[in-house]
Write a protein that holds these residues in place. Structure first.
Motif, PDB file in Angstrom:
ATOM      1  N   GLY A 128       0.791  -1.228   0.000  1.00 55.49           N
ATOM      2  CA  GLY A 128       0.000   0.000   0.000  1.00 55.49           C
ATOM      3  C   GLY A 128       0.824   1.279   0.000  1.00 55.49           C
ATOM      4  O   GLY A 128       0.260   2.376  -0.042  1.00 55.49           O
ATOM      5  N   THR A 129       2.137   1.180   0.046  1.00 50.17           N
ATOM      6  CA  THR A 129       2.993   2.369   0.021  1.00 50.17           C
ATOM      7  C   THR A 129       2.901   3.056  -1.333  1.00 50.17           C
ATOM      8  O   THR A 129       2.987   2.417  -2.379  1.00 50.17           O
ATOM      9  CB  THR A 129       4.463   1.986   0.304  1.00 50.17           C
ATOM     10  N   PHE A 130       2.706   4.371  -1.298  1.00 49.92           N
ATOM     11  CA  PHE A 130       2.649   5.219  -2.487  1.00 49.92           C
ATOM     12  C   PHE A 130       4.064   5.710  -2.758  1.00 49.92           C
ATOM     13  O   PHE A 130       4.699   6.312  -1.886  1.00 49.92           O
ATOM     14  CB  PHE A 130       1.705   6.393  -2.211  1.00 49.92           C
ATOM     15  N   VAL A 131       4.594   5.443  -3.948  1.00 50.73           N
ATOM     16  CA  VAL A 131       5.949   5.855  -4.318  1.00 50.73           C
ATOM     17  C   VAL A 131       5.842   6.843  -5.480  1.00 50.73           C
ATOM     18  O   VAL A 131       5.207   6.549  -6.499  1.00 50.73           O
ATOM     19  CB  VAL A 131       6.817   4.645  -4.734  1.00 50.73           C
ATOM     20  N   LEU A 132       6.451   8.001  -5.299  1.00 50.01           N
ATOM     21  CA  LEU A 132       6.378   9.072  -6.285  1.00 50.01           C
ATOM     22  C   LEU A 132       7.801   9.447  -6.702  1.00 50.01           C
ATOM     23  O   LEU A 132       8.633   9.791  -5.855  1.00 50.01           O
ATOM     24  CB  LEU A 132       5.675  10.278  -5.663  1.00 50.01           C
ATOM     25  N   THR A 133       8.088   9.377  -8.004  1.00 41.11           N
ATOM     26  CA  THR A 133       9.407   9.714  -8.525  1.00 41.11           C
ATOM     27  C   THR A 133       9.285  10.876  -9.491  1.00 41.11           C
ATOM     28  O   THR A 133       8.464  10.836 -10.417  1.00 41.11           O
ATOM     29  CB  THR A 133      10.033   8.500  -9.244  1.00 41.11           C
ATOM     30  N   THR A 134      10.098  11.916  -9.254  1.00 40.22           N
ATOM     31  CA  THR A 134      10.054  13.116 -10.083  1.00 40.22           C
ATOM     32  C   THR A 134      11.457  13.441 -10.573  1.00 40.22           C
ATOM     33  O   THR A 134      12.384  13.560  -9.769  1.00 40.22           O
ATOM     34  CB  THR A 134       9.509  14.320  -9.287  1.00 40.22           C
ATOM     35  N   LYS A 135      11.598  13.589 -11.886  1.00 39.27           N
ATOM     36  CA  LYS A 135      12.876  13.990 -12.474  1.00 39.27           C
ATOM     37  C   LYS A 135      12.806  15.474 -12.785  1.00 39.27           C
ATOM     38  O   LYS A 135      11.928  15.927 -13.521  1.00 39.27           O
ATOM     39  CB  LYS A 135      13.165  13.185 -13.737  1.00 39.27           C
ATOM     40  N   TYR A 136      13.720  16.228 -12.175  1.00 35.36           N
ATOM     41  CA  TYR A 136      13.842  17.664 -12.419  1.00 35.36           C
ATOM     42  C   TYR A 136      15.098  17.901 -13.247  1.00 35.36           C
ATOM     43  O   TYR A 136      15.839  16.967 -13.554  1.00 35.36           O
ATOM     44  CB  TYR A 136      13.970  18.414 -11.089  1.00 35.36           C
ATOM     45  N   GLY A 137      15.364  19.155 -13.577  1.00 30.97           N
ATOM     46  CA  GLY A 137      16.559  19.476 -14.342  1.00 30.97           C
ATOM     47  C   GLY A 137      17.843  19.149 -13.595  1.00 30.97           C
ATOM     48  O   GLY A 137      18.814  18.676 -14.169  1.00 30.97           O
ATOM     49  N   GLN A 138      17.862  19.386 -12.276  1.00 29.51           N
ATOM     50  CA  GLN A 138      19.078  19.213 -11.485  1.00 29.51           C
ATOM     51  C   GLN A 138      19.038  18.046 -10.502  1.00 29.51           C
ATOM     52  O   GLN A 138      20.034  17.780  -9.833  1.00 29.51           O
ATOM     53  CB  GLN A 138      19.363  20.500 -10.700  1.00 29.51           C
ATOM     54  N   SER A 139      17.894  17.370 -10.383  1.00 31.07           N
ATOM     55  CA  SER A 139      17.786  16.325  -9.363  1.00 31.07           C
ATOM     56  C   SER A 139      16.654  15.344  -9.676  1.00 31.07           C
ATOM     57  O   SER A 139      15.830  15.588 -10.554  1.00 31.07           O
ATOM     58  CB  SER A 139      17.542  16.956  -7.989  1.00 31.07           C
ATOM     59  N   ILE A 140      16.652  14.248  -8.931  1.00 32.47           N
ATOM     60  CA  ILE A 140      15.581  13.251  -8.981  1.00 32.47           C
ATOM     61  C   ILE A 140      15.098  13.066  -7.547  1.00 32.47           C
ATOM     62  O   ILE A 140      15.896  12.790  -6.646  1.00 32.47           O
ATOM     63  CB  ILE A 140      16.087  11.897  -9.520  1.00 32.47           C
ATOM     64  N   ALA A 141      13.794  13.236  -7.329  1.00 33.69           N
ATOM     65  CA  ALA A 141      13.227  13.072  -5.987  1.00 33.69           C
ATOM     66  C   ALA A 141      12.365  11.820  -5.954  1.00 33.69           C
ATOM     67  O   ALA A 141      11.596  11.565  -6.878  1.00 33.69           O
ATOM     68  CB  ALA A 141      12.373  14.287  -5.617  1.00 33.69           C
ATOM     69  N   GLU A 142      12.521  11.035  -4.883  1.00 28.76           N
ATOM     70  CA  GLU A 142      11.644   9.893  -4.658  1.00 28.76           C
ATOM     71  C   GLU A 142      11.015  10.049  -3.287  1.00 28.76           C
ATOM     72  O   GLU A 142      11.720  10.171  -2.288  1.00 28.76           O
ATOM     73  CB  GLU A 142      12.396   8.568  -4.716  1.00 28.76           C
ATOM     74  N   GLU A 143       9.683  10.080  -3.265  1.00 30.04           N
ATOM     75  CA  GLU A 143       8.930  10.167  -2.013  1.00 30.04           C
ATOM     76  C   GLU A 143       8.178   8.865  -1.816  1.00 30.04           C
ATOM     77  O   GLU A 143       7.697   8.272  -2.773  1.00 30.04           O
ATOM     78  CB  GLU A 143       7.902  11.302  -2.072  1.00 30.04           C
ATOM     79  N   ARG A 144       8.057   8.458  -0.559  1.00 36.27           N
ATOM     80  CA  ARG A 144       7.255   7.293  -0.192  1.00 36.27           C
ATOM     81  C   ARG A 144       6.305   7.724   0.914  1.00 36.27           C
ATOM     82  O   ARG A 144       6.739   8.357   1.883  1.00 36.27           O
ATOM     83  CB  ARG A 144       8.124   6.141   0.301  1.00 36.27           C
ATOM     84  N   ILE A 145       5.029   7.371   0.759  1.00 36.64           N
ATOM     85  CA  ILE A 145       4.030   7.717   1.774  1.00 36.64           C
ATOM     86  C   ILE A 145       3.260   6.448   2.108  1.00 36.64           C
ATOM     87  O   ILE A 145       2.822   5.728   1.206  1.00 36.64           O
ATOM     88  CB  ILE A 145       3.051   8.793   1.255  1.00 36.64           C
ATOM     89  N   TRP A 146       3.116   6.185   3.406  1.00 35.61           N
ATOM     90  CA  TRP A 146       2.353   5.015   3.834  1.00 35.61           C
ATOM     91  C   TRP A 146       1.580   5.351   5.094  1.00 35.61           C
ATOM     92  O   TRP A 146       1.960   6.227   5.862  1.00 35.61           O
ATOM     93  CB  TRP A 146       3.240   3.791   4.033  1.00 35.61           C
ATOM     94  N   PHE A 147       0.456   4.665   5.275  1.00 32.91           N
ATOM     95  CA  PHE A 147      -0.414   4.888   6.422  1.00 32.91           C
ATOM     96  C   PHE A 147      -0.097   3.871   7.511  1.00 32.91           C
ATOM     97  O   PHE A 147      -0.061   2.671   7.254  1.00 32.91           O
ATOM     98  CB  PHE A 147      -1.892   4.787   6.023  1.00 32.91           C
ATOM     99  N   VAL A 148       0.110   4.373   8.726  1.00 28.63           N
ATOM    100  CA  VAL A 148       0.317   3.523   9.893  1.00 28.63           C
ATOM    101  C   VAL A 148      -1.041   3.181  10.505  1.00 28.63           C
ATOM    102  O   VAL A 148      -1.262   2.086  10.997  1.00 28.63           O
ATOM    103  CB  VAL A 148       1.227   4.234  10.918  1.00 28.63           C
ATOM    104  N   SER A 149      -1.951   4.146  10.445  1.00 29.36           N
ATOM    105  CA  SER A 149      -3.331   3.966  10.906  1.00 29.36           C
ATOM    106  C   SER A 149      -4.180   4.995  10.172  1.00 29.36           C
ATOM    107  O   SER A 149      -3.684   5.727   9.311  1.00 29.36           O
ATOM    108  CB  SER A 149      -3.434   4.149  12.428  1.00 29.36           C
ATOM    109  N   GLU A 150      -5.446   5.085  10.524  1.00 27.46           N
ATOM    110  CA  GLU A 150      -6.350   6.007   9.846  1.00 27.46           C
ATOM    111  C   GLU A 150      -5.885   7.463   9.949  1.00 27.46           C
ATOM    112  O   GLU A 150      -6.038   8.242   9.020  1.00 27.46           O
ATOM    113  CB  GLU A 150      -7.759   5.876  10.445  1.00 27.46           C
ATOM    114  N   HIS A 151      -5.289   7.831  11.077  1.00 23.94           N
ATOM    115  CA  HIS A 151      -4.925   9.223  11.321  1.00 23.94           C
ATOM    116  C   HIS A 151      -3.419   9.456  11.455  1.00 23.94           C
ATOM    117  O   HIS A 151      -2.998  10.541  11.874  1.00 23.94           O
ATOM    118  CB  HIS A 151      -5.636   9.737  12.573  1.00 23.94           C
TER     119      HIS A 151
END
Length: 177
Positions: A124-147
């Motif tokens: 269920g982890t959401f992985v987001l990869t963004t390529k910019y001119g000077q860098s590459i960012a990878e974010e991961r977001i996951w839920f531990v509980s509802e809140h």
């Protein structure tokens, strides 16, 4: 996890505590933020403006949303109490049930419009990869509980060989009584 449930679970106001390590500057940073995520309709003018600027077909989008943030960092050299803030519109364009593109009016690592690639891992982890001119960012977001959710990011050089910055955030939904 699918895109619609991820956006629905993310909607609301979150209090975030993020720790970041800038390897480039050999600096450790602590950031306290308030993040608000609001679901938008596909007919919202902000969504239509972003679609027009990217020539994306409106019929292909799903679950657009807006994110707004206000952050206080202990790494503000001139004024430690200075607050940085901003907002962006995010428009997912699914390719299948677990992946697609995410149009961003403002990127995470560089303040420019960006098109990211997203995917969901089997846990269920959401992985987001963004390529910019000077860098590459990878974010991961996951839920531990509802809140409670967690977010980590790694910022690499544009070639992907060197790590510039890492961060980890725990985020707690603010409940209204």
């Amino acid at each position: 996890m699918n895109l619609t449930s991820f956006v629905e679970r993310s909607a609301g106001t979150w209090r975030s505590m993020r720790s970041g390590h800038s390897l480039a500057f050999q600096q450790f940073e602590e950031v306290l933020s308030q993040i608000t995520i609001e679901q938008l309709t596909s007919h919202d003018q902000r969504v239509l403006d972003l679609l027009e600027s990217t020539s994306q077909d409106p019929a292909l989008i799903q679950s657009p949303f807006r994110m707004e943030w206000s952050a206080e960092s202990d790494w503000e050299p001139d004024d430690p109490s200075e607050v940085s803030s901003g907002s962006c519109v995010l428009v997912p364009v699914p390719e299948d049930q677990t992946s697609g593109a995410l149009l961003r009016s403002v990127g995470y690592a560089e303040a420019e419009q960006a098109i990211s690639q997203y995917r969901f891992l089997s846990d269920g982890t959401f992985v987001l990869t963004t390529k910019y001119g000077q860098s590459i960012a990878e974010e991961r977001i996951w839920f531990v509980s509802e809140h409670v959710r967690c977010r980590s990011s790694v910022l690499r050089t544009s070639e992907g060989s060197g790590v510039l910055q890492t961060s980890f955030a725990s985020e707690v939904r603010r409940l209204t009584l």
